[in-house]
Design a protein around this motif. Structure first.
Motif, PDB file in Angstrom:
ATOM      1  N   GLY A  21     -19.520  10.330 -17.053  1.00  0.00           N
ATOM      2  CA  GLY A  21     -18.891  10.041 -15.771  1.00  0.00           C
ATOM      3  C   GLY A  21     -17.377   9.998 -15.874  1.00  0.00           C
ATOM      4  N   ARG A  22     -16.876   9.367 -16.913  1.00  0.00           N
ATOM      5  CA  ARG A  22     -15.425   9.294 -17.134  1.00  0.00           C
ATOM      6  C   ARG A  22     -14.849  10.683 -17.346  1.00  0.00           C
ATOM      7  N   LEU A  23     -15.534  11.508 -18.118  1.00  0.00           N
ATOM      8  CA  LEU A  23     -15.075  12.883 -18.328  1.00  0.00           C
ATOM      9  C   LEU A  23     -15.012  13.649 -17.008  1.00  0.00           C
ATOM     10  N   ALA A  24     -16.053  13.519 -16.183  1.00  0.00           N
ATOM     11  CA  ALA A  24     -16.071  14.215 -14.886  1.00  0.00           C
ATOM     12  C   ALA A  24     -14.919  13.730 -14.006  1.00  0.00           C
ATOM     13  N   ARG A  25     -14.669  12.418 -13.999  1.00  0.00           N
ATOM     14  CA  ARG A  25     -13.547  11.890 -13.210  1.00  0.00           C
ATOM     15  C   ARG A  25     -12.223  12.481 -13.655  1.00  0.00           C
ATOM     16  N   HIS A  26     -12.144  12.845 -14.936  1.00  0.00           N
ATOM     17  CA  HIS A  26     -10.905  13.398 -15.483  1.00  0.00           C
ATOM     18  C   HIS A  26     -10.929  14.922 -15.563  1.00  0.00           C
ATOM     19  N   GLY A  27     -11.903  15.549 -14.898  1.00  0.00           N
ATOM     20  CA  GLY A  27     -11.903  16.991 -14.770  1.00  0.00           C
ATOM     21  C   GLY A  27     -12.683  17.760 -15.807  1.00  0.00           C
ATOM     22  N   VAL A  28     -13.434  17.071 -16.649  1.00  0.00           N
ATOM     23  CA  VAL A  28     -14.224  17.747 -17.681  1.00  0.00           C
ATOM     24  C   VAL A  28     -15.696  17.693 -17.283  1.00  0.00           C
ATOM     25  N   SER A  29     -16.232  18.836 -16.874  1.00  0.00           N
ATOM     26  CA  SER A  29     -17.634  18.944 -16.501  1.00  0.00           C
ATOM     27  C   SER A  29     -18.400  19.482 -17.695  1.00  0.00           C
ATOM     28  N   LEU A  30     -19.419  18.758 -18.114  1.00  0.00           N
ATOM     29  CA  LEU A  30     -20.252  19.207 -19.223  1.00  0.00           C
ATOM     30  C   LEU A  30     -21.394  20.065 -18.667  1.00  0.00           C
ATOM     31  N   LEU A  31     -21.260  21.365 -18.790  1.00  0.00           N
ATOM     32  CA  LEU A  31     -22.279  22.319 -18.353  1.00  0.00           C
ATOM     33  C   LEU A  31     -22.645  22.183 -16.882  1.00  0.00           C
ATOM     34  N   GLY A  32     -21.689  21.792 -16.060  1.00  0.00           N
ATOM     35  CA  GLY A  32     -21.930  21.699 -14.628  1.00  0.00           C
ATOM     36  C   GLY A  32     -22.134  20.292 -14.107  1.00  0.00           C
ATOM     37  N   SER A  33     -22.017  19.286 -14.976  1.00  0.00           N
ATOM     38  CA  SER A  33     -22.200  17.908 -14.527  1.00  0.00           C
ATOM     39  C   SER A  33     -21.063  17.491 -13.601  1.00  0.00           C
ATOM     40  N   ALA A  34     -21.334  16.469 -12.806  1.00  0.00           N
ATOM     41  CA  ALA A  34     -20.346  15.902 -11.890  1.00  0.00           C
ATOM     42  C   ALA A  34     -20.623  14.405 -11.799  1.00  0.00           C
ATOM     43  N   GLU A  35     -19.661  13.683 -11.271  1.00  0.00           N
ATOM     44  CA  GLU A  35     -19.888  12.271 -11.004  1.00  0.00           C
ATOM     45  C   GLU A  35     -20.217  12.122  -9.521  1.00  0.00           C
ATOM     46  N   MET A  36     -21.351  11.491  -9.244  1.00  0.00           N
ATOM     47  CA  MET A  36     -21.756  11.266  -7.866  1.00  0.00           C
ATOM     48  C   MET A  36     -21.434   9.826  -7.481  1.00  0.00           C
ATOM     49  N   SER A  37     -20.938   9.671  -6.266  1.00  0.00           N
ATOM     50  CA  SER A  37     -20.748   8.340  -5.696  1.00  0.00           C
ATOM     51  C   SER A  37     -21.626   8.237  -4.463  1.00  0.00           C
ATOM     52  N   VAL A  38     -22.346   7.141  -4.360  1.00  0.00           N
ATOM     53  CA  VAL A  38     -23.197   6.879  -3.201  1.00  0.00           C
ATOM     54  C   VAL A  38     -23.062   5.394  -2.865  1.00  0.00           C
ATOM     55  N   ARG A  39     -23.028   5.081  -1.581  1.00  0.00           N
ATOM     56  CA  ARG A  39     -22.858   3.697  -1.146  1.00  0.00           C
ATOM     57  C   ARG A  39     -24.116   2.895  -1.451  1.00  0.00           C
ATOM     58  N   GLY A  40     -23.925   1.736  -2.088  1.00  0.00           N
ATOM     59  CA  GLY A  40     -25.039   0.851  -2.418  1.00  0.00           C
ATOM     60  C   GLY A  40     -25.687   0.290  -1.166  1.00  0.00           C
ATOM     61  N   ARG A  41     -26.988   0.299  -1.122  1.00  0.00           N
ATOM     62  CA  ARG A  41     -27.714  -0.139   0.075  1.00  0.00           C
ATOM     63  C   ARG A  41     -27.628  -1.641   0.269  1.00  0.00           C
ATOM     64  N   LYS A  42     -27.384  -2.402  -0.784  1.00  0.00           N
ATOM     65  CA  LYS A  42     -27.269  -3.858  -0.667  1.00  0.00           C
ATOM     66  C   LYS A  42     -25.816  -4.308  -0.719  1.00  0.00           C
ATOM     67  N   SER A  43     -25.054  -3.775  -1.674  1.00  0.00           N
ATOM     68  CA  SER A  43     -23.677  -4.224  -1.882  1.00  0.00           C
ATOM     69  C   SER A  43     -22.692  -3.581  -0.910  1.00  0.00           C
ATOM     70  N   GLY A  44     -23.015  -2.370  -0.462  1.00  0.00           N
ATOM     71  CA  GLY A  44     -22.067  -1.634   0.365  1.00  0.00           C
ATOM     72  C   GLY A  44     -20.949  -0.990  -0.439  1.00  0.00           C
ATOM     73  N   GLN A  45     -20.922  -1.237  -1.732  1.00  0.00           N
ATOM     74  CA  GLN A  45     -19.905  -0.674  -2.617  1.00  0.00           C
ATOM     75  C   GLN A  45     -20.359   0.696  -3.121  1.00  0.00           C
ATOM     76  N   MET A  46     -19.374   1.559  -3.386  1.00  0.00           N
ATOM     77  CA  MET A  46     -19.708   2.872  -3.929  1.00  0.00           C
ATOM     78  C   MET A  46     -20.194   2.709  -5.369  1.00  0.00           C
ATOM     79  N   GLN A  47     -21.336   3.314  -5.656  1.00  0.00           N
ATOM     80  CA  GLN A  47     -21.926   3.311  -6.989  1.00  0.00           C
ATOM     81  C   GLN A  47     -21.744   4.704  -7.577  1.00  0.00           C
ATOM     82  N   ARG A  48     -21.369   4.774  -8.847  1.00  0.00           N
ATOM     83  CA  ARG A  48     -21.107   6.081  -9.479  1.00  0.00           C
ATOM     84  C   ARG A  48     -22.110   6.331 -10.602  1.00  0.00           C
ATOM     85  N   ILE A  49     -22.518   7.607 -10.688  1.00  0.00           N
ATOM     86  CA  ILE A  49     -23.429   8.022 -11.757  1.00  0.00           C
ATOM     87  C   ILE A  49     -23.228   9.507 -12.019  1.00  0.00           C
TER      88      ILE A  49
END
Length: 151
Positions: free
Chosen positions: A21-49
Motif C-alpha cells: 500500500g505504501r509503495l502504491a501511494r508513492h507511485g510504485v505499482s507491483l504488477l498492476g496493484s493499487a491502493e484502494m480507499s473505501v469509506r468504513g461503514r461504521k467509522s465513516g473514515q476512509m479505509q485503505r487496502i
C-alpha cells in the motif's frame, strides 16, 4: 446458518499489505496493484487496502480473494471508492456481481493472472480447476465491477 467465508490475514500478510500500500501511494505499482480507499461503514473514515484491479472483457473488477472481508462489507455500503497509484487517484463506483456464472468466468481469469499470489485463499481452486469447482467457489469470493467517470 454458517458465517460467510473470510480468511483473516496473518500478521506477516498485514505487514506486507502495508508495504504494498505504501509503495502504491508513492507511485510504485507491483504488477498492476493499487491502493484502494473505501469509506468504513461504521467509522465513516476512509479505509485503505492494496488490491489487484482485474480487467476482463474490457471491464475492470475487484475480487476479494480472502472472502467476505471488511473492505467487501464497506464496499457494499459505500458503493464505490478510490484507487491510487502515486499522485493518480481514480474515483469509482462499484456494483457487486450476483450472477455466479459471470463471476466464475471472471474468477478463472483472475486466478490465471494472480493465482501465484492468491491461490492459497481459494482452498484448492485454481485457474486449472473445473468449471464446477470454480462455480462452487463463487459464493466465497465477492466480485465488484468498477466504473470510473472517464470510462
Amino acid at each position: 446458518m454458517s458465517q460467510p467465508y473470510y480468511l483473516r490475514a496473518s500478521s506477516a500478510a498485514n505487514r506486507l499489505n502495508k508495504v504494498v500500500g505504501r509503495l502504491a501511494r508513492h507511485g510504485v505499482s507491483l504488477l498492476g496493484s493499487a491502493e484502494m480507499s473505501v469509506r468504513g461503514r461504521k467509522s465513516g473514515q476512509m479505509q485503505r487496502i492494496p488490491v489487484n484491479p482485474h480487467t476482463y472483457e474490457g471491464a475492470e473488477y475487484l475480487v476479494s480473494a480472502r472472502g467476505h472481508s471488511q473492505w467487501v462489507r464497506n464496499m457494499r455500503v459505500a458503493g464505490g471508492g478510490e484507487l491510487r497509484v502515486g499522485r493518480r487517484t481514480r474515483s469509482f463506483s462499484a456494483a457487486e456481481i450476483a450472477d455466479d456464472e459471470q463471476k466464475a468466468r471472471i474468477l478463472r481469469t483472475y486466478l490465471e493472472r494472480w493465482g501465484w499470489e492468491v491461490n492459497q485463499y481459494f482452498r484448492g481452486v485454481t485457474a486449472k480447476s473445473t468449471d464446477a469447482e470454480i462455480l462452487a467457489a463463487c459464493p466465497d469470493h465477492p466480485v465488484f465491477r468498477i466504473t470510473t467517470p472517464e470510462g
